[in-house]
Design an enzyme around this catalytic site. Sequence first.
Site, PDB file in Angstrom:
ATOM      1  N   CYS A  25       0.871  -1.175   0.000  1.00 17.74           N
ATOM      2  CA  CYS A  25       0.000   0.000   0.000  1.00 17.74           C
ATOM      3  C   CYS A  25       0.907   1.223   0.000  1.00 17.74           C
ATOM      4  CB  CYS A  25      -0.983  -0.026   1.171  1.00 17.74           C
ATOM      5  SG  CYS A  25      -0.267   0.044   2.817  1.00 17.74           S
ATOM      6  N   HIS A  34      14.465 -14.438  11.987  1.00 17.02           N
ATOM      7  CA  HIS A  34      14.131 -14.360  13.413  1.00 17.02           C
ATOM      8  C   HIS A  34      12.642 -14.456  13.713  1.00 17.02           C
ATOM      9  CE1 HIS A  34      18.136 -12.174  14.510  1.00 17.02           C
ATOM     10  NE2 HIS A  34      18.319 -13.195  13.690  1.00 17.02           N
TER      11      HIS A  34
END
Length: 143
Positions: A66, A99
């Site tokens: 967006c 992670h």
Amino acid sequence: MKIAIASNHGGFELKELLKAHLSERDIDYEDFGTTAAMVSVDYPNYAQKVANAILTEAVDCGILICGTGIGMSIAANRNKGIRAAVVGDVFSAKATKEHNNANIICLDQRVTGDGLAQMIVDAWLDATFQGKRHQNRIDMIEN
């Protein structure tokens, strides 16, 4: 690997560029819309389509775009099991997969240039989740 990709009107041009980039890398994708930059649409609808595709295992991961990436991220993260991260640099793209095992990255068309966006997508797609202590943290979030 199959990727869901979607944008609102504010991310349409970058979505189209990234679709071509994915094709160049021989990565299968499904475009969940929007189909034009000139018609204003509501980003939560597109975030939900991509989240649903991931949660039903129709695709492996997703890219949402967006104007800022923020709205898409907020909307997608309302779904349990979705880990959507707004990413604006290559290091963060790699780290969010290694992670956080992010299954969606959210990009912004208004700030990130085309070349950088392609590098971000590549870094995220090429990274591998490291598991172990990171999985423990994901489990904490999920629970």
